[in-house]
Scaffold this motif. Structure first.
Motif, PDB file in Angstrom:
ATOM      1  N   PRO A  35      10.482  11.475  -2.775  1.00  0.00           N
ATOM      2  CA  PRO A  35      10.162  10.675  -3.961  1.00  0.00           C
ATOM      3  C   PRO A  35       8.725  10.868  -4.436  1.00  0.00           C
ATOM      4  N   THR A  36       8.552  10.801  -5.747  1.00  0.00           N
ATOM      5  CA  THR A  36       7.239  10.907  -6.372  1.00  0.00           C
ATOM      6  C   THR A  36       6.837   9.560  -6.958  1.00  0.00           C
ATOM      7  N   LEU A  37       5.626   9.496  -7.490  1.00  0.00           N
ATOM      8  CA  LEU A  37       5.175   8.263  -8.141  1.00  0.00           C
ATOM      9  C   LEU A  37       6.068   7.898  -9.318  1.00  0.00           C
ATOM     10  N   HIS A  38       6.542   8.907 -10.039  1.00  0.00           N
ATOM     11  CA  HIS A  38       7.459   8.643 -11.151  1.00  0.00           C
ATOM     12  C   HIS A  38       8.735   7.965 -10.640  1.00  0.00           C
ATOM     13  N   ASP A  39       9.251   8.439  -9.517  1.00  0.00           N
ATOM     14  CA  ASP A  39      10.465   7.852  -8.940  1.00  0.00           C
ATOM     15  C   ASP A  39      10.223   6.401  -8.533  1.00  0.00           C
ATOM     16  N   LEU A  40       9.061   6.127  -7.943  1.00  0.00           N
ATOM     17  CA  LEU A  40       8.752   4.762  -7.509  1.00  0.00           C
ATOM     18  C   LEU A  40       8.587   3.834  -8.710  1.00  0.00           C
ATOM     19  N   SER A  41       7.867   4.291  -9.717  1.00  0.00           N
ATOM     20  CA  SER A  41       7.640   3.455 -10.902  1.00  0.00           C
ATOM     21  C   SER A  41       8.943   3.105 -11.608  1.00  0.00           C
ATOM     22  N   ASN A  42       9.926   3.986 -11.530  1.00  0.00           N
ATOM     23  CA  ASN A  42      11.166   3.806 -12.277  1.00  0.00           C
ATOM     24  C   ASN A  42      12.372   3.492 -11.408  1.00  0.00           C
ATOM     25  N   LEU A  65       9.083  -8.740   1.971  1.00  0.00           N
ATOM     26  CA  LEU A  65       8.435  -7.469   2.321  1.00  0.00           C
ATOM     27  C   LEU A  65       9.453  -6.465   2.845  1.00  0.00           C
ATOM     28  N   LYS A  66      10.362  -6.918   3.690  1.00  0.00           N
ATOM     29  CA  LYS A  66      11.379  -6.022   4.255  1.00  0.00           C
ATOM     30  C   LYS A  66      12.203  -5.357   3.153  1.00  0.00           C
ATOM     31  N   ALA A  67      12.532  -6.109   2.108  1.00  0.00           N
ATOM     32  CA  ALA A  67      13.337  -5.550   1.022  1.00  0.00           C
ATOM     33  C   ALA A  67      12.644  -4.365   0.373  1.00  0.00           C
ATOM     34  N   ARG A  68      11.330  -4.480   0.147  1.00  0.00           N
ATOM     35  CA  ARG A  68      10.598  -3.391  -0.511  1.00  0.00           C
ATOM     36  C   ARG A  68      10.427  -2.190   0.412  1.00  0.00           C
ATOM     37  N   ILE A  69      10.088  -2.450   1.667  1.00  0.00           N
ATOM     38  CA  ILE A  69       9.881  -1.346   2.605  1.00  0.00           C
ATOM     39  C   ILE A  69      11.186  -0.596   2.866  1.00  0.00           C
ATOM     40  N   ASP A  70      12.287  -1.334   3.009  1.00  0.00           N
ATOM     41  CA  ASP A  70      13.579  -0.685   3.247  1.00  0.00           C
ATOM     42  C   ASP A  70      13.992   0.183   2.061  1.00  0.00           C
ATOM     43  N   ALA A  71      13.707  -0.291   0.838  1.00  0.00           N
ATOM     44  CA  ALA A  71      14.041   0.512  -0.342  1.00  0.00           C
ATOM     45  C   ALA A  71      13.288   1.829  -0.312  1.00  0.00           C
ATOM     46  N   MET A  72      12.011   1.775   0.064  1.00  0.00           N
ATOM     47  CA  MET A  72      11.214   3.004   0.153  1.00  0.00           C
ATOM     48  C   MET A  72      11.733   3.912   1.260  1.00  0.00           C
ATOM     49  N   ALA A  73      12.122   3.314   2.381  1.00  0.00           N
ATOM     50  CA  ALA A  73      12.628   4.107   3.512  1.00  0.00           C
ATOM     51  C   ALA A  73      13.867   4.899   3.118  1.00  0.00           C
ATOM     52  N   VAL A  74      14.763   4.282   2.354  1.00  0.00           N
ATOM     53  CA  VAL A  74      15.978   4.986   1.920  1.00  0.00           C
ATOM     54  C   VAL A  74      15.620   6.129   0.971  1.00  0.00           C
ATOM     55  N   MET A  75      14.651   5.904   0.093  1.00  0.00           N
ATOM     56  CA  MET A  75      14.210   6.982  -0.797  1.00  0.00           C
ATOM     57  C   MET A  75      13.662   8.150   0.005  1.00  0.00           C
ATOM     58  N   PHE A  76      12.925   7.859   1.082  1.00  0.00           N
ATOM     59  CA  PHE A  76      12.398   8.921   1.933  1.00  0.00           C
ATOM     60  C   PHE A  76      13.512   9.713   2.619  1.00  0.00           C
ATOM     61  N   GLN A  77      14.528   8.992   3.088  1.00  0.00           N
ATOM     62  CA  GLN A  77      15.582   9.642   3.864  1.00  0.00           C
ATOM     63  C   GLN A  77      16.364  10.670   3.058  1.00  0.00           C
ATOM     64  N   TYR A  78      16.495  10.424   1.770  1.00  0.00           N
ATOM     65  CA  TYR A  78      17.392  11.266   0.986  1.00  0.00           C
ATOM     66  C   TYR A  78      16.675  12.024  -0.131  1.00  0.00           C
ATOM     67  N   GLY A  79      15.379  12.231   0.039  1.00  0.00           N
ATOM     68  CA  GLY A  79      14.664  13.022  -0.954  1.00  0.00           C
ATOM     69  C   GLY A  79      13.180  13.031  -0.699  1.00  0.00           C
ATOM     70  N   GLU A 100       0.845  -1.183   0.000  1.00  0.00           N
ATOM     71  CA  GLU A 100       0.000   0.000   0.000  1.00  0.00           C
ATOM     72  C   GLU A 100       0.888   1.243   0.000  1.00  0.00           C
ATOM     73  N   VAL A 101       0.563   2.196  -0.859  1.00  0.00           N
ATOM     74  CA  VAL A 101       1.350   3.416  -0.935  1.00  0.00           C
ATOM     75  C   VAL A 101       0.438   4.610  -0.644  1.00  0.00           C
ATOM     76  N   VAL A 102       0.955   5.564   0.117  1.00  0.00           N
ATOM     77  CA  VAL A 102       0.221   6.775   0.472  1.00  0.00           C
ATOM     78  C   VAL A 102       0.803   7.930  -0.331  1.00  0.00           C
ATOM     79  N   VAL A 103      -0.058   8.654  -1.036  1.00  0.00           N
ATOM     80  CA  VAL A 103       0.386   9.677  -1.994  1.00  0.00           C
ATOM     81  C   VAL A 103      -0.339  10.985  -1.749  1.00  0.00           C
ATOM     82  N   ASP A 104       0.373  12.080  -1.905  1.00  0.00           N
ATOM     83  CA  ASP A 104      -0.255  13.406  -1.943  1.00  0.00           C
ATOM     84  C   ASP A 104      -0.772  13.635  -3.363  1.00  0.00           C
ATOM     85  N   LYS A 105      -2.089  13.788  -3.509  1.00  0.00           N
ATOM     86  CA  LYS A 105      -2.701  13.864  -4.832  1.00  0.00           C
ATOM     87  C   LYS A 105      -2.244  15.092  -5.630  1.00  0.00           C
ATOM     88  N   LYS A 106      -1.985  16.186  -4.955  1.00  0.00           N
ATOM     89  CA  LYS A 106      -1.632  17.420  -5.653  1.00  0.00           C
ATOM     90  C   LYS A 106      -0.225  17.359  -6.241  1.00  0.00           C
TER      91      LYS A 106
END
Length: 575
Positions: free
Chosen positions: A433-440, A417-431, A394-400
């Motif tokens: 991220p947008t939906l485009h970043d996640l998709s790619n 599951l840990k592998a995917r969540i940790d990847a997202m956590a690192v993206m959060f820490q250093y930027g 599940e992903v939470v997104v700001d619509k605007k």
């Protein structure tokens, strides 16, 4: 003279500070004190000691080389000058730079001087203000002493356990004691949802269903009114606003609060709920006093607001930074900083694992974002690989702004599951991220580990479709509500799965459920009433989305149940 470093608290943060400082600057004189009998132990491992998955309590105190981390270890091996256990800090004198301490056994007091002081006093369990809280066998799970007492009771015949609260420790203990010891476990909580500050209703339902398979009784939306004792002073019953529950042991696991009293008394700046306020160097409002771990208020890197995040992993990372700074800094880079955290967590359940990072939808909206939560189901490995698990993500997104604010998930394979969540956590820490970043996002691929279109990327694609307006999804709960009111709301339900299951549902619910496989959709749809509203479901949501696009091309609007029948089954719902 050698610089004197005094550390209050020697479980996680304090010992990491001491060892890091000694490695960088052996000439510092370090004193550690702790009011407990045990130091430097893995507190997060206590539920697994209770369940007997960890057989001996000293395993939580040992290094990876099987060496016991007791006071003598830190003195003889790590070079720490003084380690005092069963010693409580009573007062910090910032003007004269000493701490008044008391030996809890002898009641003797002394003044310990410091040049720099480190506060790592951690947190304290929140206790209910009800009668009977002091009865025998009503305990917390604050330290190894508590864990020893509970384990001893298990070994001598605990039958009925009631846990007040439903956070990490409460759930882990309930799962372990129910499975390993066969104890009747009841969780009592105020919220209607499991882990409401972390999970959506959908994932909360999955957690609740997972625990029900371990025969754990969950009582929601009730207040504890009283603990009843027997003639020997042992707890025997818990009284709530609606129930009376048999109990020969009660564990209070209602959460924790930071131990800020000593810091407040010393005049240090504190947040009343989140803890001692620190800067990026983990210094308090007094630059000669550092603080970390459960004690401090952390900056949330997504909301920029303060939060309290009591985790052993956090304390260890902060301990290294403080240890570097009190030693005089990194010899190459100087003083080190701690920017904040996003709140990343994981928990083993009965059948599966639940994990998350960042904000859930409720938190995001509270922080002022125009947030939406989007869920999906997909295999964690290639569909043709024999060993695989269906993952809920599940992903939470700001619509605007299309900025990602959080990600949570559930899967039987916890490491996937840990592998995917940790990847997202690192993206959060250093930027940001947008939906485009996640998709790619570039992630590793091999069939035994992932699909060519990994669920991590696919989650971004699904969310992009919804935010863009290409698809309209409803939650599993909303689909259930529509189906429950089918006789009055003029809805029909299309099942896009192949095979016999949709046909069975069509026979079971004539005039409401229609088998409309994606492969034969155009032909099947001719037999569906065209004057009624449409809800589509399939196994995971993907085939239903394809059917939804076909209907859209005809000018017909339909909604798709996110996660499909997989999400329904994980929530314990069958049709």
């Amino acid at each position: 003279m050698h610089k004197k470093i005094l550390i209050i608290g020697a479980v996680a943060l304090g010992t990491k500070v001491a060892t890091r400082c000694k490695r960088l600057n052996p000439n510092t004189e370090i004193t550690m004190i702790d009011q407990g009998s045990f130091i430097s132990y893995g507190g997060c491992g206590m539920p697994y000691y209770l369940s007997s998955e960890v057989e001996h309590i000293d395993e939580l105190q040992k290094t990876s080389a099987n060496v016991l981390r007791n006071p003598q270890f830190f003195i003889n091996v790590k070079g720490v000058d003084h380690v005092k256990v069963r010693t409580k800090a009573l007062e910090i004198n910032r003007q004269e730079k000493y701490v008044l301490v008391e030996n809890l056994d002898t009641k003797e007091q002394e003044k310990i001087p410091y040049d720099e002081l480190v506060l790592g006093m951690g947190s304290t369990p929140i206790l209910p203000k009800v009668n009977g809280v002091n009865l025998h066998n009503v305990t917390t799970i604050a330290g190894l002493e508590d864990a020893q007492a509970i384990r001893k009771h298990c070994e001598h015949g605990m039958n009925d356990l009631v846990i007040i609260g439903a956070g990490f420790s409460a759930i882990e203990i309930a799962v372990g004691l129910s499975e390993m010891w066969g104890i009747n476990c009841t969780l009592i909580k105020r919220s209607p949802r499991m882990l409401p500050s972390l999970l959506s209703p959908t994932l909360s339902d999955m957690v609740k269903n997972d625990l029900s398979k371990a025969n754990i009784n969950i009582i929601s939306e009730e207040e504890v009114l009283e603990f009843i004792g027997d003639e020997k002073g042992n707890v025997c019953e818990v009284v709530t606003s609606k129930h009376r529950i048999k109990a020969d042991h009660v564990i209070l696991a209602m959460g924790v609060k930071p131990n800020i009293e000593l810091a407040e008394k010393a005049g240090l700046a504190c947040h009343p709920k989140c803890g001692v306020i620190v800067n990026e160097y983990l210094q308090t409002s007094d630059p000669t006093i550092y603080a970390g771990g459960d004690l401090i208020a952390l900056k949330n890197l997504i909301t920029n607001q303060e939060m309290h995040l009591p985790m052993g992993s956090m304390a260890n990372r902060q301990g290294r930074i403080i240890g570097t700074n009190v030693a005089g800094g990194n010899p190459v880079t100087g003083k080190e900083t701690f920017a904040g955290a996003v709140g990343t967590w994981i928990m083993k359940l009965n059948l599966g694992t639940v994990s998350g990072t960042g904000l859930n939808e409720d938190q995001a909206k509270k922080a002022g974002f125009d947030a939406v939560s989007i869920s999906m189901e997909q295999l964690d490995k290639a569909h043709f690989y024999p060993e695989k698990s269906m993952m809920s993500l599940e992903v939470v997104v700001d619509k605007k702004t299309r900025r990602i604010l959080g990600m949570q998930g559930y899967c039987e394979d916890g490491m996937s599951l840990k592998a995917r969540i940790d990847a997202m956590a690192v993206m959060f820490q250093y930027g940001k991220p947008t939906l485009h970043d996640l998709s790619n996002a570039e992630v590793s691929y091999s069939p035994p580990f992932a699909s060519a279109m990994d669920i991590f990327n696919a989650c971004g694609n699904v969310a992009d479709n919804i935010v863009t307006g290409l698809a309209e999804f409803i939650t599993p709960q909303e689909f259930e509500e529509l189906f429950a009111k089918r006789e009055n709301n003029n809805y029909i339900f299309l099942d896009a799965r192949p095979g016999l299951e949709p046909k069975k549902l069509q026979e079971k619910y004539p005039n409401y459920f229609y088998a409309t496989s994606l492969e034969t959709f155009e032909k099947d749809f001719e037999n569906v009433p065209h004057d009624r509203k449409i809800a589509i479901i399939c196994n995971s949501g993907t085939r239903a989305y394809e059917c939804q696009l076909k209907l859209k091309a005809k000018g017909i609007k339909a909604v798709n149940s996110s996660g499909g029948m997989q999400a329904m089954k994980k929530r314990g719902k069958e049709y």
